[in-house]
Scaffold this motif. Structure first.
Motif, PDB file in Angstrom:
ATOM      1  N   MET A   1       0.848  -1.190   0.000  1.00 63.76           N
ATOM      2  CA  MET A   1       0.000   0.000   0.000  1.00 63.76           C
ATOM      3  C   MET A   1       0.879   1.234   0.000  1.00 63.76           C
ATOM      4  N   VAL A   2       0.605   2.188  -0.863  1.00 61.98           N
ATOM      5  CA  VAL A   2       1.348   3.445  -0.921  1.00 61.98           C
ATOM      6  C   VAL A   2       0.708   4.455   0.010  1.00 61.98           C
ATOM      7  N   VAL A   3       1.511   5.052   0.879  1.00 57.28           N
ATOM      8  CA  VAL A   3       1.040   6.114   1.773  1.00 57.28           C
ATOM      9  C   VAL A   3       1.246   7.445   1.070  1.00 57.28           C
ATOM     10  N   TRP A   4       0.184   8.189   0.882  1.00 61.02           N
ATOM     11  CA  TRP A   4       0.261   9.406   0.077  1.00 61.02           C
ATOM     12  C   TRP A   4       0.447  10.667   0.899  1.00 61.02           C
ATOM     13  N   GLY A   5       0.641  10.529   2.214  1.00 61.46           N
ATOM     14  CA  GLY A   5       0.888  11.701   3.030  1.00 61.46           C
ATOM     15  C   GLY A   5       2.362  12.061   3.070  1.00 61.46           C
ATOM     16  N   MET A   6       2.785  12.635   4.197  1.00 57.77           N
ATOM     17  CA  MET A   6       4.193  13.002   4.336  1.00 57.77           C
ATOM     18  C   MET A   6       5.052  11.753   4.304  1.00 57.77           C
ATOM     19  N   SER A   7       6.156  11.813   3.597  1.00 54.54           N
ATOM     20  CA  SER A   7       7.033  10.656   3.487  1.00 54.54           C
ATOM     21  C   SER A   7       7.925  10.539   4.705  1.00 54.54           C
TER      22      SER A   7
ATOM     23  N   LYS B   1      11.778  10.987 -17.553  1.00 51.08           N
ATOM     24  CA  LYS B   1      11.703  10.049 -18.678  1.00 51.08           C
ATOM     25  C   LYS B   1      11.923   8.597 -18.250  1.00 51.08           C
ATOM     26  N   PHE B   2      12.417   8.385 -17.028  1.00 55.13           N
ATOM     27  CA  PHE B   2      12.643   7.026 -16.547  1.00 55.13           C
ATOM     28  C   PHE B   2      11.545   6.555 -15.596  1.00 55.13           C
ATOM     29  N   ILE B   3      10.600   7.429 -15.273  1.00 55.59           N
ATOM     30  CA  ILE B   3       9.509   7.068 -14.370  1.00 55.59           C
ATOM     31  C   ILE B   3       8.274   6.747 -15.207  1.00 55.59           C
ATOM     32  N   LYS B   4       7.852   5.492 -15.165  1.00 55.30           N
ATOM     33  CA  LYS B   4       6.752   5.038 -16.020  1.00 55.30           C
ATOM     34  C   LYS B   4       5.430   4.888 -15.274  1.00 55.30           C
ATOM     35  N   ASN B   5       5.493   4.794 -13.926  1.00 52.85           N
ATOM     36  CA  ASN B   5       4.286   4.572 -13.134  1.00 52.85           C
ATOM     37  C   ASN B   5       4.309   5.460 -11.899  1.00 52.85           C
ATOM     38  N   LYS B   6       3.182   5.487 -11.193  1.00 54.30           N
ATOM     39  CA  LYS B   6       3.076   6.308  -9.992  1.00 54.30           C
ATOM     40  C   LYS B   6       3.670   5.630  -8.765  1.00 54.30           C
ATOM     41  N   GLU B   7       3.788   4.311  -8.810  1.00 54.82           N
ATOM     42  CA  GLU B   7       4.367   3.609  -7.678  1.00 54.82           C
ATOM     43  C   GLU B   7       4.938   2.281  -8.125  1.00 54.82           C
ATOM     44  N   TYR B   8       5.834   1.753  -7.282  1.00 52.46           N
ATOM     45  CA  TYR B   8       6.414   0.436  -7.531  1.00 52.46           C
ATOM     46  C   TYR B   8       6.568  -0.280  -6.203  1.00 52.46           C
ATOM     47  N   LYS B   9       5.786  -1.333  -6.032  1.00 54.68           N
ATOM     48  CA  LYS B   9       5.842  -2.166  -4.825  1.00 54.68           C
ATOM     49  C   LYS B   9       5.778  -1.324  -3.554  1.00 54.68           C
ATOM     50  N   GLY B  10       4.877  -0.367  -3.566  1.00 62.11           N
ATOM     51  CA  GLY B  10       4.663   0.455  -2.379  1.00 62.11           C
ATOM     52  C   GLY B  10       5.478   1.723  -2.318  1.00 62.11           C
ATOM     53  N   VAL B  11       6.455   1.887  -3.198  1.00 62.94           N
ATOM     54  CA  VAL B  11       7.268   3.103  -3.233  1.00 62.94           C
ATOM     55  C   VAL B  11       6.608   4.102  -4.168  1.00 62.94           C
ATOM     56  N   ARG B  12       6.314   5.277  -3.663  1.00 66.28           N
ATOM     57  CA  ARG B  12       5.730   6.323  -4.489  1.00 66.28           C
ATOM     58  C   ARG B  12       6.807   6.881  -5.417  1.00 66.28           C
ATOM     59  N   LEU B  13       6.509   7.008  -6.703  1.00 64.93           N
ATOM     60  CA  LEU B  13       7.463   7.487  -7.690  1.00 64.93           C
ATOM     61  C   LEU B  13       7.037   8.855  -8.205  1.00 64.93           C
TER      62      LEU B  13
END
Length: 382
Positions: free
Chosen positions: A1-7, A49-61
């Motif tokens: 699960m990606v947490v979208w608040g403060m990192s 240009k290297f970021i294809k998605n908004k998240e990867y395995k829970g890491v927000r990109l």
């Protein structure tokens, strides 16, 4: 699960994940999803240009837009990353690589906690011009202001301690992979039509510091014409890459950049893996070859010497004749060049040791959602 608040953690330096070529990118892909899985909120700031998605395995990109102007693309990227971190106010900033420390003083003036991972002495690399090397020197001189430094090798830890008097520095090496070959990778390998002939493998971006020329010369002059060479790596320096491509033939193949998920088939089928580098931090590609239990030959530079390879696995830098002799020996007696995987840590241990470093900087990481059993500090802490 990606947490979208403060990192809890903002990671700066890797161009992107997943499946982006490079040691910093491989380390980020293998390590930071484990933090997300253990309850940490992690944001990675990559190059757009290297970021294809908004998240990867829970890491927000988050992809940072930058422009290519007078070789200032990375400088702009790192300044915008600082601005983002200063606005987002994470509990911890992780700077992945020496060049990521170019604005380290600003991070500290902004009141942020910062860990720097020192994975390579970039100012030693021939691919950088005078201005680039001066920039890396500036980065390195700021490293004393980090709250903690993670060095990828004992060599770098000792050097930084002696040069800058660092006290908060811990060695956390790269990890070894679990060996598996997917059907997709098998199909890719079959499509290369390499046949049953033995081939030497090298993996890494085509840069002058990797010294592929020595490897090409060694294979070209082998008495057995059936032995081939396969190089998997992107053209990081176009002029040098064109020079290498001109050396290619039926026996010597440059495949270009290969998706990481497909490399497993190349490793598992190669007769010998060779690293010819003049400079390394701690080669992920060597570790990958070891994970597939392939014979390994490496240049005798300090970073490679620090790895517990078999004593006969090393050859003098840029010595094609010595390398050719080593390859012939490995083809005749591969077991003598296969390294015991148990001598290396895996990526779970890399995560645990990195988490210990973070906890030493941010004690609250040992409570709340990220509570984990106490783990002994690495014996390589300095």
């Amino acid at each position: 699960m990606v947490v979208w608040g403060m990192s809890d953690i903002i990671v700066i330096g890797p161009r992107g994940i997943p499946d982006v070529e490079g040691g910093a990118e491989k380390h980020a892909e293998m390590t930071f999803p484990q933090f997300a899985q253990h309850g940490y909120s992690v944001t990675l700031l990559g190059v757009r240009k290297f970021i294809k998605n908004k998240e990867y395995k829970g890491v927000r990109l988050r992809g940072i837009y930058t422009v290519r102007f007078a070789q200032t693309e990375k400088l702009i990227y790192h300044f915008l990353c600082f601005c983002y971190a200063a606005w987002a106010r994470p509990k911890l900033v992780h700077l992945q690589g020496l060049n990521s420390a170019i604005f380290l003083v600003l991070y500290k003036l902004a009141g942020l906690k910062v860990v720097v991972r020192y994975g390579s002495a970039d100012h030693e690399y021939a691919k950088w011009g005078l201005l680039g090397r001066l920039g890396f020197r500036l980065c390195e001189r700021q490293i004393r202001y980090a709250d903690h430094v993670i060095a990828v090798s004992r060599k770098y830890a000792t050097m930084l301690k002696e040069r800058y008097g660092l006290r908060h520095i811990t060695v956390v090496p790269n990890g070894i992979d679990s060996a598996s070959v997917s059907e997709e990778a098998r199909a890719f390998w079959s499509g290369l039509n390499l046949g049953d002939a033995p081939y030497v493998l090298a993996v890494g971006r085509l840069t002058v510091d990797k010294d592929y020329e020595t490897l090409v010369r060694a294979v070209e002059d082998m008495t057995d014409p059936a032995v081939g060479l396969v190089v998997a790596g992107g053209a990081d320096e176009s002029g040098y890459a064109d020079h290498l491509f001109a050396m290619g033939n039926d026996r010597i193949r440059f495949l270009g950049r290969i998706d990481r998920r497909l490399l497993s088939a190349l490793y598992s089928n190669c007769a010998v893996y060779v690293n010819c580098s003049h400079h390394e931090g701690l080669s992920n590609a060597i570790l990958e070859a070891i994970s597939y239990e392939r014979p390994v030959i490496a240049s005798d530079i300090p970073a490679n010497r620090e790895m517990p390879l078999n004593g006969g696995s090393y050859f003098p830098v840029a010595d094609a004749d010595a390398l050719r002799s080593k390859i012939n020996l490995a083809l005749r007696d591969p077991e003598a060049f296969i390294v015991d995987k148990a001598k290396f840590v895996d990526w779970r241990e890399v995560f645990r040791q990195t988490e210990n470093v973070y906890r030493s900087v941010i004690p609250s990481f040992a409570s709340g959602n990220s509570v984990r059993p106490s783990i002994r500090r690495s014996k390589d802490s300095i």
